[in-house]
Design an enzyme around this catalytic site. Structure first.
Site, PDB file in Angstrom:
ATOM      1  N   HIS A   1       0.952  -1.231  -0.043  1.00 25.61           N
ATOM      2  CA  HIS A   1       0.060   0.049   0.040  1.00 25.61           C
ATOM      3  C   HIS A   1       0.929   1.203   0.166  1.00 25.61           C
ATOM      4  O   HIS A   1       1.805   1.232   0.506  1.00 25.61           O
ATOM      5  CB  HIS A   1      -0.824   0.141   1.139  1.00 25.61           C
ATOM      6  CG  HIS A   1      -1.804  -1.156   1.199  1.00 25.61           C
ATOM      7  ND1 HIS A   1      -2.568  -1.847   0.548  1.00 25.61           N
ATOM      8  CD2 HIS A   1      -1.777  -2.077   2.364  1.00 25.61           C
ATOM      9  CE1 HIS A   1      -3.292  -2.804   1.078  1.00 25.61           C
ATOM     10  NE2 HIS A   1      -2.608  -3.023   2.072  1.00 25.61           N
TER      11      HIS A   1
ATOM     12  N   GLU B   1      -1.404  -0.378   8.226  1.00 27.00           N
ATOM     13  CA  GLU B   1      -2.685  -1.383   8.867  1.00 27.00           C
ATOM     14  C   GLU B   1      -1.841  -1.996   9.827  1.00 27.00           C
ATOM     15  O   GLU B   1      -0.437  -2.248   9.791  1.00 27.00           O
ATOM     16  CB  GLU B   1      -2.960  -2.243   7.867  1.00 27.00           C
ATOM     17  CG  GLU B   1      -1.917  -3.099   7.076  1.00 27.00           C
ATOM     18  CD  GLU B   1      -2.727  -3.639   5.792  1.00 27.00           C
ATOM     19  OE1 GLU B   1      -3.808  -3.383   5.236  1.00 27.00           O
ATOM     20  OE2 GLU B   1      -2.311  -4.612   4.907  1.00 27.00           O
TER      21      GLU B   1
ATOM     22  N   HIS C   1       3.498  -7.359   1.811  1.00 24.10           N
ATOM     23  CA  HIS C   1       3.063  -8.301   2.548  1.00 24.10           C
ATOM     24  C   HIS C   1       1.919  -9.200   2.054  1.00 24.10           C
ATOM     25  O   HIS C   1       1.538  -8.888   0.971  1.00 24.10           O
ATOM     26  CB  HIS C   1       2.237  -7.345   3.868  1.00 24.10           C
ATOM     27  CG  HIS C   1       1.200  -6.617   3.232  1.00 24.10           C
ATOM     28  ND1 HIS C   1       1.228  -5.196   2.854  1.00 24.10           N
ATOM     29  CD2 HIS C   1      -0.289  -6.656   3.349  1.00 24.10           C
ATOM     30  CE1 HIS C   1       0.241  -4.625   2.461  1.00 24.10           C
ATOM     31  NE2 HIS C   1      -0.909  -5.577   2.899  1.00 24.10           N
TER      32      HIS C   1
ATOM     33  N   ARG D   1      -0.969  -4.781  -6.217  1.00 25.09           N
ATOM     34  CA  ARG D   1      -0.780  -6.165  -6.385  1.00 25.09           C
ATOM     35  C   ARG D   1       0.552  -6.436  -6.998  1.00 25.09           C
ATOM     36  O   ARG D   1       0.699  -6.063  -8.139  1.00 25.09           O
ATOM     37  CB  ARG D   1      -1.588  -6.982  -6.983  1.00 25.09           C
ATOM     38  CG  ARG D   1      -2.857  -7.533  -5.789  1.00 25.09           C
ATOM     39  CD  ARG D   1      -3.916  -8.302  -6.731  1.00 25.09           C
ATOM     40  NE  ARG D   1      -5.124  -7.929  -6.384  1.00 25.09           N
ATOM     41  CZ  ARG D   1      -5.922  -7.426  -7.157  1.00 25.09           C
ATOM     42  NH1 ARG D   1      -5.997  -7.328  -8.477  1.00 25.09           N
ATOM     43  NH2 ARG D   1      -7.059  -6.965  -6.746  1.00 25.09           N
TER      44      ARG D   1
HETATM   45 ZN    ZN Z   1      -2.855  -4.983   2.819  1.00 31.51          ZN
END
Ligand code: ZN
Length: 320
Positions: free
Chosen positions: A103, A120, A178, A198
């Protein structure tokens, strides 16, 4: 004027190619299909959650923000007409491997207008024996090496992975490569963002039978090579004390095991989000009481004041 009370929302369920049925264990209402994400508290246009309790029942989090955001969300939320609720809370059922992804941070120039970056954290609620999580590149992997690995279908060799058990906790700052892998159920606390790049999707067809899009250039631009700051920790802790799991510019998440009545209070700076990880209990405040059970999430307004947790349960407390 509506008196502050702990708000509970109806989850917005999202079907995913990697999803399953594990969120049923929390007694949540689920549509058919492979459900990967339950958006529990969301002020994002891709899935606004609606209130199911109290005076605001039927309104969504955006409505609440417009009505009482300034008083209820706290001074650190900086709520004005254009500022959304800062966090997005999800439960994830990873019945299959999620894509290897990254991200961006808030400053990435190609972010869609109004969209934030995404830092996150995850708390593992359930894990099958041997289940793994990927959190970051192996030490020393450079942009050139990662690009080469992507071209040659060798990206899995560049990633750092660890076997997990329930209670493990991960902090994943923007820029960390991740992937959640098959067999884990996690609670996710993140910035209010839905932007994912991605890198790799196991050459697997999506829900529509087509390969899902990859974002190689955006990913390479976004990855924090060197140390991204990602961390992984075990979270054993004594009852009725808070253990800090993740402290970032965007959120502070702590874990607490409720074993005896625990008197707490909100502060004017921030709302409190409680996620019940396991067990049962009660949440009592000046004007009411709610029962607590695993999988429930509550948004406690900054101006709620004193509240008490009782019973036998494990909770996550998130604040700004
Ligand atoms: Zn994620």
């Amino acid at each position: 004027m509506t008196q502050a009370y702990p708000i509970q929302f109806k989850a917005e369920m999202k079907e995913k190619v990697w999803g399953g049925r594990a969120l049923e264990q929390f007694g949540l209402e689920m549509p058919d299909g492979a459900i990967g994400e339950g958006w529990m508290i969301s002020d994002h246009p891709n899935g606004l959650t609606k209130v199911i309790n109290g005076e605001f029942a039927g309104l969504n989090l955006e409505d609440i923000r417009h009505r009482v955001g300034k008083e209820w969300f706290g001074t650190k939320s900086n709520i004005d007409a254009d500022t959304r609720f800062p966090l997005l809370i999800k439960l994830l059922d990873c019945n299959d491997d999620l894509s290897v992804q990254v991200h961006p941070n808030d400053d990435y120039e190609k972010l869609p207008k109004g969209e934030l970056g995404k830092t996150e954290m995850w708390y593992v609620l359930d894990a099958k024996p041997g289940a793994k999580i990927i959190y970051g590149l192996k030490p020393g992997v450079t942009r050139e090496q990662l690009a080469h690995a992507l071209e040659n279908n060798e990206v899995m060799d560049t990633l750092q992975e660890v076997e997990v058990v329930p209670g493990d906790s991960f902090y994943i700052p923007a820029g960390t490569v991740h992937a959640l892998c098959s067999g884990v159920v996690v609670a996710e606390i993140q910035q209010n963002s839905d932007t994912t790049y991605r890198l790799y999707d196991y050459n697997r067809p999506g829900l529509d039978g087509e390969l899902r899009e990859l974002h190689i250039e955006d990913s390479l631009n976004t990855v924090a090579f060197g140390d991204s700051g990602a961390t992984y920790m075990k979270t054993e802790t004594a009852p009725n004390t808070w253990l800090s799991l993740a402290k970032s510019p965007y959120f502070h998440v702590e874990k607490g095991i409720v074993a005896a009545p625990w008197q707490l209070t909100t502060t004017p700076e921030s709302f409190v989000i409680l996620i019940v990880c396991e067990g049962e209990g009660t949440l009592t405040w000046e004007n009411g009481q709610e029962t607590l059970q695993a999988g429930q999430c509550f948004l406690l307004p900054a101006n709620l004041g004193k509240y008490t947790l009782e019973g036998n349960c494990t909770v996550l407390r998130s604040t700004l």
